[in-house]
Every structure is written in C-alpha cells, then in structure tokens.
Design a protein around this motif. Structure first.
Motif, PDB file in Angstrom:
ATOM      1  N   LYS A 266       0.790  -1.170   0.074  1.00  0.00           N
ATOM      2  CA  LYS A 266       0.016  -0.102   0.174  1.00  0.00           C
ATOM      3  C   LYS A 266       0.977   1.239  -0.084  1.00  0.00           C
ATOM      4  N   PRO A 267       0.409   2.383  -0.466  1.00  0.00           N
ATOM      5  CA  PRO A 267       1.166   3.629  -0.527  1.00  0.00           C
ATOM      6  C   PRO A 267       1.695   3.816   1.131  1.00  0.00           C
ATOM      7  N   GLY A 268       2.982   3.984   1.152  1.00  0.00           N
ATOM      8  CA  GLY A 268       3.712   4.127   2.280  1.00  0.00           C
ATOM      9  C   GLY A 268       3.451   5.483   2.993  1.00  0.00           C
ATOM     10  N   PRO A 269       3.770   5.612   4.256  1.00  0.00           N
ATOM     11  CA  PRO A 269       3.383   6.997   4.990  1.00  0.00           C
ATOM     12  C   PRO A 269       4.228   7.940   4.552  1.00  0.00           C
ATOM     13  N   VAL A 270       5.573   7.783   4.280  1.00  0.00           N
ATOM     14  CA  VAL A 270       6.722   8.861   3.969  1.00  0.00           C
ATOM     15  C   VAL A 270       6.219   9.371   2.762  1.00  0.00           C
ATOM     16  N   ALA A 271       5.800   8.430   1.726  1.00  0.00           N
ATOM     17  CA  ALA A 271       5.452   9.084   0.410  1.00  0.00           C
ATOM     18  C   ALA A 271       4.087   9.742   0.490  1.00  0.00           C
ATOM     19  N   GLN A 272       3.088   9.403   1.163  1.00  0.00           N
ATOM     20  CA  GLN A 272       1.951  10.235   1.475  1.00  0.00           C
ATOM     21  C   GLN A 272       2.260  11.378   2.072  1.00  0.00           C
ATOM     22  N   ARG A 273       2.981  11.330   2.861  1.00  0.00           N
ATOM     23  CA  ARG A 273       3.336  12.754   3.714  1.00  0.00           C
ATOM     24  C   ARG A 273       4.115  13.755   2.571  1.00  0.00           C
ATOM     25  N   LEU A 274       5.162  13.209   2.024  1.00  0.00           N
ATOM     26  CA  LEU A 274       5.621  14.061   1.043  1.00  0.00           C
ATOM     27  C   LEU A 274       4.786  14.595   0.059  1.00  0.00           C
ATOM     28  N   ARG A 275       3.779  13.887  -0.486  1.00  0.00           N
ATOM     29  CA  ARG A 275       2.943  14.350  -1.375  1.00  0.00           C
ATOM     30  C   ARG A 275       2.055  15.352  -0.837  1.00  0.00           C
ATOM     31  N   ALA A 276       1.560  14.927   0.294  1.00  0.00           N
ATOM     32  CA  ALA A 276       0.521  16.176   0.926  1.00  0.00           C
ATOM     33  C   ALA A 276       1.281  17.408   1.307  1.00  0.00           C
ATOM     34  N   LEU A 277       2.844  17.509   1.663  1.00  0.00           N
ATOM     35  CA  LEU A 277       3.589  18.498   1.846  1.00  0.00           C
ATOM     36  C   LEU A 277       3.931  19.277   0.567  1.00  0.00           C
ATOM     37  N   TYR A 278       4.189  18.406  -0.244  1.00  0.00           N
ATOM     38  CA  TYR A 278       4.746  18.952  -1.556  1.00  0.00           C
ATOM     39  C   TYR A 278       3.404  19.838  -2.147  1.00  0.00           C
ATOM     40  N   ILE A 279       2.199  19.370  -2.255  1.00  0.00           N
ATOM     41  CA  ILE A 279       0.869  20.178  -2.597  1.00  0.00           C
ATOM     42  C   ILE A 279       0.639  21.227  -2.022  1.00  0.00           C
ATOM     43  N   LEU A 280       0.809  21.142  -0.444  1.00  0.00           N
ATOM     44  CA  LEU A 280       0.675  22.281   0.342  1.00  0.00           C
ATOM     45  C   LEU A 280       1.393  23.556   0.133  1.00  0.00           C
ATOM     46  N   ASN A 281       2.948  23.184   0.118  1.00  0.00           N
ATOM     47  CA  ASN A 281       3.854  24.018  -0.119  1.00  0.00           C
ATOM     48  C   ASN A 281       3.619  24.717  -1.506  1.00  0.00           C
ATOM     49  N   ALA A 282       3.269  24.024  -2.638  1.00  0.00           N
ATOM     50  CA  ALA A 282       3.071  24.501  -3.854  1.00  0.00           C
ATOM     51  C   ALA A 282       2.026  25.500  -3.907  1.00  0.00           C
ATOM     52  N   GLN A 283       0.863  25.252  -3.058  1.00  0.00           N
ATOM     53  CA  GLN A 283      -0.144  26.089  -3.041  1.00  0.00           C
ATOM     54  C   GLN A 283       0.164  27.296  -2.143  1.00  0.00           C
ATOM     55  N   ALA A 284       0.932  27.162  -1.124  1.00  0.00           N
ATOM     56  CA  ALA A 284       1.475  28.212  -0.529  1.00  0.00           C
ATOM     57  C   ALA A 284       2.379  29.247  -1.160  1.00  0.00           C
ATOM     58  N   SER A 285       3.179  28.597  -1.779  1.00  0.00           N
ATOM     59  CA  SER A 285       4.295  29.512  -2.390  1.00  0.00           C
ATOM     60  C   SER A 285       3.540  30.728  -3.576  1.00  0.00           C
ATOM     61  N   ASN A 286       4.320  31.555  -3.780  1.00  0.00           N
ATOM     62  CA  ASN A 286       3.670  32.568  -4.598  1.00  0.00           C
ATOM     63  C   ASN A 286       3.864  32.462  -6.105  1.00  0.00           C
ATOM     64  N   ASN A 287       3.527  31.124  -6.674  1.00  0.00           N
ATOM     65  CA  ASN A 287       3.787  30.667  -8.102  1.00  0.00           C
ATOM     66  C   ASN A 287       2.769  31.635  -8.773  1.00  0.00           C
ATOM     67  N   LEU A 288       2.957  31.543 -10.105  1.00  0.00           N
ATOM     68  CA  LEU A 288       2.192  32.262 -10.914  1.00  0.00           C
ATOM     69  C   LEU A 288       0.732  32.029 -10.875  1.00  0.00           C
TER      70      LEU A 288
END
Ligand code: PDD
Length: 288
Positions: A266-288
């Motif tokens: 099954k999807p591992g906890p670290v991968a899931q955590r990194l995915r969530a963090l990545y998306i959260l960070n992407a949305q928070a950063s002032n990208n275009l």
C-alpha cells in the motif's frame, strides 16, 4: 522553382507545409524515416529502403501509412514535381497526432506521413569525391545525455507503453551496473529496509528533476535520513516504501516493482506525507 511536399495525403507548397503541434514525431520523436538517393531522376536501392522502412514501422508498431504501390507512386511524384535529377527523397512516418502522453494513443490515430525531395549539386559532390573527406572520432553516446530534457523521448515512450501493457504506471530504467537510474517520465526513490530515503545522484546520467529537488528540501520536515545513492531493483523490492516524483506525478507512491509488493503493498506513510507537503507548499508559495 517552387518546391512541393507531400503531407498526409496531398501535395502542398513546401513553404506552407505543416504538421500538427501534437504530432508524436514532433513531441516525442515517436516516428521513423527513410531516405532514398535519386540519380538521373530515379530512386536508387528502392527495395532495400522499402524493406528497412517496413522493419522500422513494425519495430515501433506503427501501421503502414499507405500501400507499397501507392507509396512508390507518391515518392516518384515528389521527385517529378520537385524536378530532382540528382538528390534525395525523404520520407517520415510518425505514430500520428494525439494528446501528449508517453504511452501509445489508444485507439491508434492514423500514422502521419511527410515526404520531401531535394536536389543536390552533382558537380560539387563529384568535386568533393575527387578530393575525399576527413573524419573525426567521438565516443559513442547515442543517446547518452539523459540529463538534457530533450524531446528525443522514443525510449521513454516505449518504456511507458511496456509498463502500461503490464498493468504498471511507470517503468524504471536499470543501467549496465544493475542500478536504477530514473523513470520514463519521473525520478525514482525508495525508503530502504534501514529507513534511509534514497534516490539516484545527479552525477548519473539522469534528468535533474525539479520536483526531486523541491522534495529534497521538504525532507528536513520529516525525521528521516536522505542519501543520494543508487539502488538496485532488488533493494527496491525489499524497501519499506517507494515513490516517484515529477511535474506529472508530483509525488506518487509505488506499491509494486516487477510484480513484487513494496512493504505491505500500500502507499507508504513517508510518500503520502511528502505528497501532501509538496502540494501544500506549492499552493502556499506565490507561483504564477
Ligand atoms: N517528465 N525524468 C524524466 C525522464 C522525466 O521525463 C521527468 C519529467 C522527470 C522529473 O522531472 P521534473 O520533476 O522536473 O518534472 C525525470 C515530464 C513530467 C513529462 O515528460 O511529462
């Protein structure tokens, strides 16, 4: 004198000839070509080139764009229209036009075909032949520059198709030393059996993934050791977790390698955590 090109069923003026922007030849180098010499207005070595053409198409599983007789007629017509006495006829066939995706489009679109012809200066060629030419030598590196994000993606497209046909979502390339390099369109990661997060170092012949780099920056938020060290498929199979990164996949957990479940499958906890963090960070950063 006006030049003519044959594009998908008709002759058009060379300067106005165009193919679709999502032609897979243009976007993925997913196509083949053939070149005939023309001497005295006639195609040379006709048979040999037709045989290789059929082989190239079959190897890539691209349908023949038209029958042999019809194709020969068009090639000769290209020579005639362009008034080529001494020169070349060029034929290119691609898998056709489809929304960009590495795997083959299903159902397959009609193959796209382009034919051009050009005259060469016979006197200049003879003069050159009389002088002879010199050559240089280079290391064989076709295609050994996977660090460049080139559109020469045919091996990647074939790998992705092979993965799809085996019910997998990605293919990982393994180098001559038996080590995983990267995916067909992503970077490869594992959390090995000792709990170390590992991905191939970028001195290897891989694409320097942008997502990979960003994810590395996020690892600090997790209590985990990161090591840019290559791993074998066997190490991946005995890993706690695996995942891929890329602009398409973001962070995507991998649950099996060559049919062997990773961890509990099954999807591992670290991968899931990194995915969530990545998306959260992407949305928070002032990208275009
Ligand atoms: N591919 N390796 C390969 C061979 C890739 O094609 C990609 C991206 C990556 C990951 O790079 P990045 O994190 O910068 O997207 C690694 C894109 C998404 C594609 O071809 O669709």
């Amino acid at each position: 004198m006006s030049r003519w090109a044959y594009v998908n069923g008709r002759f058009v003026r060379h300067g106005e000839a165009a193919v679709h922007i999502e032609d897979r030849g243009y976007q993925l180098a997913d196509g083949i070509y053939e070149v005939w010499a023309v001497i005295g207005g006639r195609l040379i070595d006709v048979e040999g080139h037709f045989e290789r053409l059929a082989r190239s198409l079959a190897e890539l599983r691209i349908a023949e764009p038209m029958g042999r007789r019809a194709l020969e007629l068009v090639l000769r017509e290209a020579v005639r229209r362009n008034r080529v006495s001494y020169g070349l006829v060029y034929l290119q066939v691609t898998r056709g036009v489809a929304r960009r995706d590495h795997a083959f489009p299903d159902p397959p679109p009609p193959p796209a075909i382009v034919i051009t012809a050009k005259s060469l200066d016979r006197a200049a060629a003879e003069a050159r032949a009389a002088r002879g030419i010199s050559v240089i030598t280079l290391p064989e590196n076709r295609w050994g520059r996977c660090d460049i994000k080139t559109v020469g993606l045919l091996p990647n497209a074939l790998a992705k198709q092979a993965a799809k046909e085996q019910g997998a979502g990605e293919a990982w390339f393994v180098d001559a030393d038996g080590l995983v390099t990267e995916g067909a369109s992503s970077n490869a990661w594992i959390i090995d059996k000792d709990g170390v997060l590992r991905t191939r170092d970028t001195t290897a012949n891989i694409l320097r993934g942008v997502t990979r780099k960003t994810v590395m920056g996020l690892v600090g938020e997790l209590n985990i050791r990161l090591d840019e060290r290559a791993f074998t498929p066997e190490e991946a199979k005995s890993a706690r977790e695996a995942f891929i990164t890329g602009a398409g996949a973001l962070v995507m957990p991998v649950v099996a390698v060559d049919g062997t479940p990773i961890g509990d499958g099954k999807p591992g906890p670290v991968a899931q955590r990194l995915r969530a963090l990545y998306i959260l960070n992407a949305q928070a950063s002032n990208n275009l």
